[in-house]
Motif scaffolding. Structure first.
Motif, PDB file in Angstrom:
ATOM      1  N   GLN A   1      -5.248 -20.831  -1.349  1.00  0.00           N
ATOM      2  CA  GLN A   1      -3.884 -21.309  -1.565  1.00  0.00           C
ATOM      3  C   GLN A   1      -3.641 -21.611  -3.046  1.00  0.00           C
ATOM      4  OE1 GLN A   1      -1.049 -21.975   0.709  1.00  0.00           O
ATOM      5  NE2 GLN A   1      -0.275 -21.860  -1.396  1.00  0.00           N
ATOM      6  N   ARG A   2      -4.616 -22.225  -3.679  1.00  0.00           N
ATOM      7  CA  ARG A   2      -4.453 -22.548  -5.098  1.00  0.00           C
ATOM      8  C   ARG A   2      -4.390 -21.288  -5.956  1.00  0.00           C
ATOM      9  NH1 ARG A   2      -8.486 -26.152  -3.984  1.00  0.00           N
ATOM     10  NH2 ARG A   2      -9.943 -25.077  -5.387  1.00  0.00           N
ATOM     11  N   GLN A   3      -5.074 -20.206  -5.519  1.00  0.00           N
ATOM     12  CA  GLN A   3      -4.979 -18.953  -6.243  1.00  0.00           C
ATOM     13  C   GLN A   3      -3.540 -18.435  -6.256  1.00  0.00           C
ATOM     14  OE1 GLN A   3      -7.577 -16.259  -7.610  1.00  0.00           O
ATOM     15  NE2 GLN A   3      -7.790 -18.346  -8.362  1.00  0.00           N
ATOM     16  N   VAL A   4      -2.915 -18.450  -5.110  1.00  0.00           N
ATOM     17  CA  VAL A   4      -1.523 -17.995  -5.047  1.00  0.00           C
ATOM     18  C   VAL A   4      -0.656 -18.878  -5.938  1.00  0.00           C
ATOM     19  CG1 VAL A   4       0.463 -17.577  -3.561  1.00  0.00           C
ATOM     20  CG2 VAL A   4      -1.843 -17.059  -2.731  1.00  0.00           C
TER      21      VAL A   4
ATOM     22  N   GLN B   1       1.229 -17.645  -9.450  1.00  0.00           N
ATOM     23  CA  GLN B   1       2.679 -17.819  -9.504  1.00  0.00           C
ATOM     24  C   GLN B   1       3.070 -18.557 -10.789  1.00  0.00           C
ATOM     25  OE1 GLN B   1       4.391 -19.760  -6.059  1.00  0.00           O
ATOM     26  NE2 GLN B   1       6.414 -19.929  -7.013  1.00  0.00           N
ATOM     27  N   ARG B   2       2.309 -19.598 -11.129  1.00  0.00           N
ATOM     28  CA  ARG B   2       2.586 -20.339 -12.361  1.00  0.00           C
ATOM     29  C   ARG B   2       2.355 -19.479 -13.603  1.00  0.00           C
ATOM     30  NH1 ARG B   2      -0.286 -24.408  -9.580  1.00  0.00           N
ATOM     31  NH2 ARG B   2      -2.129 -24.036 -10.890  1.00  0.00           N
ATOM     32  N   GLN B   3       1.340 -18.599 -13.546  1.00  0.00           N
ATOM     33  CA  GLN B   3       1.092 -17.732 -14.702  1.00  0.00           C
ATOM     34  C   GLN B   3       2.272 -16.784 -14.935  1.00  0.00           C
ATOM     35  OE1 GLN B   3      -1.168 -19.268 -16.025  1.00  0.00           O
ATOM     36  NE2 GLN B   3      -3.244 -18.568 -15.589  1.00  0.00           N
ATOM     37  N   TYR B   4       2.828 -16.239 -13.843  1.00  0.00           N
ATOM     38  CA  TYR B   4       4.040 -15.436 -13.980  1.00  0.00           C
ATOM     39  C   TYR B   4       5.147 -16.265 -14.618  1.00  0.00           C
ATOM     40  CZ  TYR B   4       2.824 -11.253 -11.187  1.00  0.00           C
ATOM     41  OH  TYR B   4       2.297 -10.076 -10.737  1.00  0.00           O
ATOM     42  N   GLU B   5       5.336 -17.478 -14.120  1.00  0.00           N
ATOM     43  CA  GLU B   5       6.413 -18.317 -14.632  1.00  0.00           C
ATOM     44  C   GLU B   5       6.234 -18.598 -16.113  1.00  0.00           C
ATOM     45  OE1 GLU B   5       6.061 -21.578 -11.961  1.00  0.00           O
ATOM     46  OE2 GLU B   5       7.209 -20.609 -10.348  1.00  0.00           O
ATOM     47  N   TRP B   6       4.971 -18.852 -16.524  1.00  0.00           N
ATOM     48  CA  TRP B   6       4.689 -19.081 -17.941  1.00  0.00           C
ATOM     49  C   TRP B   6       5.058 -17.852 -18.767  1.00  0.00           C
ATOM     50  CZ3 TRP B   6       1.193 -16.601 -21.279  1.00  0.00           C
ATOM     51  CH2 TRP B   6       1.000 -17.228 -22.513  1.00  0.00           C
ATOM     52  N   ALA B   7       4.658 -16.686 -18.307  1.00  0.00           N
ATOM     53  CA  ALA B   7       4.947 -15.458 -19.050  1.00  0.00           C
ATOM     54  C   ALA B   7       6.439 -15.151 -19.073  1.00  0.00           C
ATOM     55  CB  ALA B   7       4.178 -14.288 -18.433  1.00  0.00           C
ATOM     56  N   PHE B   8       7.117 -15.369 -17.938  1.00  0.00           N
ATOM     57  CA  PHE B   8       8.540 -15.062 -17.843  1.00  0.00           C
ATOM     58  C   PHE B   8       9.384 -15.903 -18.793  1.00  0.00           C
ATOM     59  CE2 PHE B   8       8.186 -13.454 -13.172  1.00  0.00           C
ATOM     60  CZ  PHE B   8       7.845 -12.185 -13.626  1.00  0.00           C
ATOM     61  N   GLU B   9       8.863 -17.045 -19.245  1.00  0.00           N
ATOM     62  CA  GLU B   9       9.606 -17.862 -20.203  1.00  0.00           C
ATOM     63  C   GLU B   9      10.005 -17.048 -21.430  1.00  0.00           C
ATOM     64  OE1 GLU B   9       7.089 -21.098 -21.207  1.00  0.00           O
ATOM     65  OE2 GLU B   9       7.259 -22.104 -19.273  1.00  0.00           O
ATOM     66  N   VAL B  10       9.186 -16.064 -21.763  1.00  0.00           N
ATOM     67  CA  VAL B  10       9.450 -15.214 -22.931  1.00  0.00           C
ATOM     68  C   VAL B  10       9.836 -13.799 -22.511  1.00  0.00           C
ATOM     69  CG1 VAL B  10       8.393 -14.163 -24.977  1.00  0.00           C
ATOM     70  CG2 VAL B  10       7.932 -16.564 -24.423  1.00  0.00           C
ATOM     71  N   THR B  11       9.115 -13.231 -21.545  1.00  0.00           N
ATOM     72  CA  THR B  11       9.303 -11.817 -21.225  1.00  0.00           C
ATOM     73  C   THR B  11      10.604 -11.530 -20.486  1.00  0.00           C
ATOM     74  OG1 THR B  11       8.100 -12.001 -19.117  1.00  0.00           O
ATOM     75  CG2 THR B  11       6.802 -11.490 -21.093  1.00  0.00           C
ATOM     76  N   ALA B  12      11.168 -12.518 -19.807  1.00  0.00           N
ATOM     77  CA  ALA B  12      12.405 -12.292 -19.057  1.00  0.00           C
ATOM     78  C   ALA B  12      13.560 -11.899 -19.966  1.00  0.00           C
ATOM     79  CB  ALA B  12      12.769 -13.530 -18.241  1.00  0.00           C
TER      80      ALA B  12
ATOM     81  N   ASP C   1       6.554 -14.761  -2.132  1.00  0.00           N
ATOM     82  CA  ASP C   1       6.953 -15.369  -0.847  1.00  0.00           C
ATOM     83  C   ASP C   1       6.040 -14.889   0.274  1.00  0.00           C
ATOM     84  OD1 ASP C   1       9.000 -16.696  -2.136  1.00  0.00           O
ATOM     85  OD2 ASP C   1      10.563 -15.278  -1.526  1.00  0.00           O
ATOM     86  N   TRP C   2       5.677 -13.597   0.269  1.00  0.00           N
ATOM     87  CA  TRP C   2       4.810 -13.064   1.335  1.00  0.00           C
ATOM     88  C   TRP C   2       3.420 -13.679   1.235  1.00  0.00           C
ATOM     89  CZ3 TRP C   2       0.226 -10.467   1.900  1.00  0.00           C
ATOM     90  CH2 TRP C   2      -0.024  -9.919   3.163  1.00  0.00           C
ATOM     91  N   LEU C   3       2.879 -13.751   0.041  1.00  0.00           N
ATOM     92  CA  LEU C   3       1.546 -14.334  -0.120  1.00  0.00           C
ATOM     93  C   LEU C   3       1.538 -15.800   0.313  1.00  0.00           C
ATOM     94  CD1 LEU C   3       0.544 -12.816  -3.578  1.00  0.00           C
ATOM     95  CD2 LEU C   3      -0.576 -12.343  -1.385  1.00  0.00           C
ATOM     96  N   GLN C   4       2.541 -16.553  -0.073  1.00  0.00           N
ATOM     97  CA  GLN C   4       2.595 -17.966   0.300  1.00  0.00           C
ATOM     98  C   GLN C   4       2.624 -18.133   1.820  1.00  0.00           C
ATOM     99  OE1 GLN C   4       2.131 -20.538  -1.444  1.00  0.00           O
ATOM    100  NE2 GLN C   4       2.779 -20.205  -3.562  1.00  0.00           N
TER     101      GLN C   4
ATOM    102  N   ALA D   1       0.219 -10.456 -12.970  1.00  0.00           N
ATOM    103  CA  ALA D   1       0.348 -11.699 -13.728  1.00  0.00           C
ATOM    104  C   ALA D   1      -0.396 -11.617 -15.053  1.00  0.00           C
ATOM    105  CB  ALA D   1      -0.156 -12.876 -12.891  1.00  0.00           C
ATOM    106  N   LEU D   2      -1.601 -11.067 -15.013  1.00  0.00           N
ATOM    107  CA  LEU D   2      -2.348 -10.889 -16.259  1.00  0.00           C
ATOM    108  C   LEU D   2      -1.588  -9.991 -17.226  1.00  0.00           C
ATOM    109  CD1 LEU D   2      -5.941 -10.416 -14.830  1.00  0.00           C
ATOM    110  CD2 LEU D   2      -5.222 -12.258 -16.354  1.00  0.00           C
TER     111      LEU D   2
END
Length: 355
Positions: A166-169, A173-184, A197-200, A314-315
């Protein structure tokens, strides 16, 4: 070395400070040279000649990194603990938390020599019996990692295996959010939200616990030079912890294409497309051998394969952020602008049973 390469190298290492530190801990040496190893896409690797010793320095990339990423001292801790086990790892030398030396944590290990299979199959292994043995060695070594009595080697506090999956998911998810702060600002990847959502909603209950590598794949393993192929050393332990061993297996499978796969491109680089050749085990055969070696039944395969591709994305997105911020010197990083959306689509196909 170009001006850009030289500037980046200077950000990685203060040569005089490193020389002084090594002299303090290893004694003086008549020969001292430092070169950056361009392979790999995460932590930085420096090859160091110290007298008659060939050493490797591992340090994080310069600039801001995501929380918990690039933890080189974690690598050192687990490799130090595994020195007397059946898991083949490089010999550790020293670790340093003094940021006055290189501006970051780093560690030093002895350099290994052998064959790392990344983009091409070595000529000496290019026959079916050797190809099959490569796959078997990969699985057998992974089983050796998962069978480590982590308490007896001093790793009882190395992680929290309960709720690891669960913590992996949550983490990725947080790593995506961190990256999206700039890449979005460059482009969005809407499929990521659907996969998240499916993984969760499908995290397996009560998976087994083991020491896990976290980045176990063909080019993080070194084989001896001569046939038959035998694993000499396992590298890149920065993601290692105590957790769900099936996450390691899913990761290995995500980098191991079958002959009928429509694409061999994955993650931060191309997977070893040569393993499609005659003789290499299929993914199903790797799973069968893993179950035989470990006595574990690989259940919820779709979840673990989806999680692996989700993590790859995410990476890649984290690498894309570092590229946009000027904190990387890697030609693959700008490719993540288009590769991550393709990975998200691949994860969706696995979810839907189409891949």
């Amino acid at each position: 070395m170009s001006d850009g390469d030289e500037s980046y190298f200077e950000r990685l290492v203060d040569v005089d400070a490193l020389e002084s530190h090594l002299e303090t801990h290893l004694g003086s040496a008549e020969t001292f040279e430092v070169n950056r190893h361009a392979g790999g896409h995460s932590n930085e690797t420096l090859f160091v000649t110290w007298g008659d010793r060939e050493l490797v320095v591992r340090r994080p990339p310069p600039g801001e990194t995501a929380d918990t990423a690039h933890d080189v001292l974690r690598e050192y801790t687990v490799m130090e603990a595994l020195q007397e086990t059946g898991v083949p790892v490089p010999e550790t030398v020293l670790a340093c938390e003094d940021h006055d030396v290189l501006g970051c944590d780093f560690y030093v290990m002895e350099r290994e020599n052998g064959v790392v299979m990344r983009d091409a199959e070595p000529d000496q292994f290019a026959e079916p019996s050797h190809r099959r043995r490569i796959g078997e060695e990969m699985v057998d070594t992974l089983g050796e990692i998962h069978r480590v009595d982590y308490e007896s080697v001093g790793l009882a506090e190395f992680g929290r295996p309960e709720r690891f999956t669960q913590r992996q998911v949550d983490r990725w998810q947080r790593q995506y959010e961190w990256a999206f702060e700039v890449t979005a600002d460059e482009r969005e990847v809407p499929a990521v939200e659907e996969v998240t959502d499916w993984l969760q909603a499908h995290v397996p209950d009560n998976p087994p616990h083991a020491l896990v590598h976290g980045d176990y794949k063909l080019d993080n393993v070194m084989f001896g030079d001569s046939p038959p192929p035998m694993v000499r050393s396992v590298f890149d332990w920065e993601m290692s912890t105590l957790g769900d061993p099936f996450a390691d297996l899913g990761w290995l499978l995500s980098y191991w294409p079958d002959a009928d796969d429509r694409s061999a491109a994955v993650g931060t680089a191309s997977s070893a497309a040569f393993v499609r050749r005659h003789g290499y085990p299929t993914r199903d055969e790797l799973v069968d051998r893993y179950e035989s070696v470990t006595g574990l039944a690989f259940e919820n395969e779709r979840f673990y394969r989806t999680l692996a591709v989700y993590k790859l994305g995410a990476l890649g997105e984290m690498f894309f952020r570092r590229h946009l911020e000027g904190n990387a010197d890697d030609d693959t990083y700008p490719q993540m602008e288009t590769r991550v959306p393709k990975l998200a689509d691949r994860a969706l196909r696995i979810v839907e049973g189409e891949a």
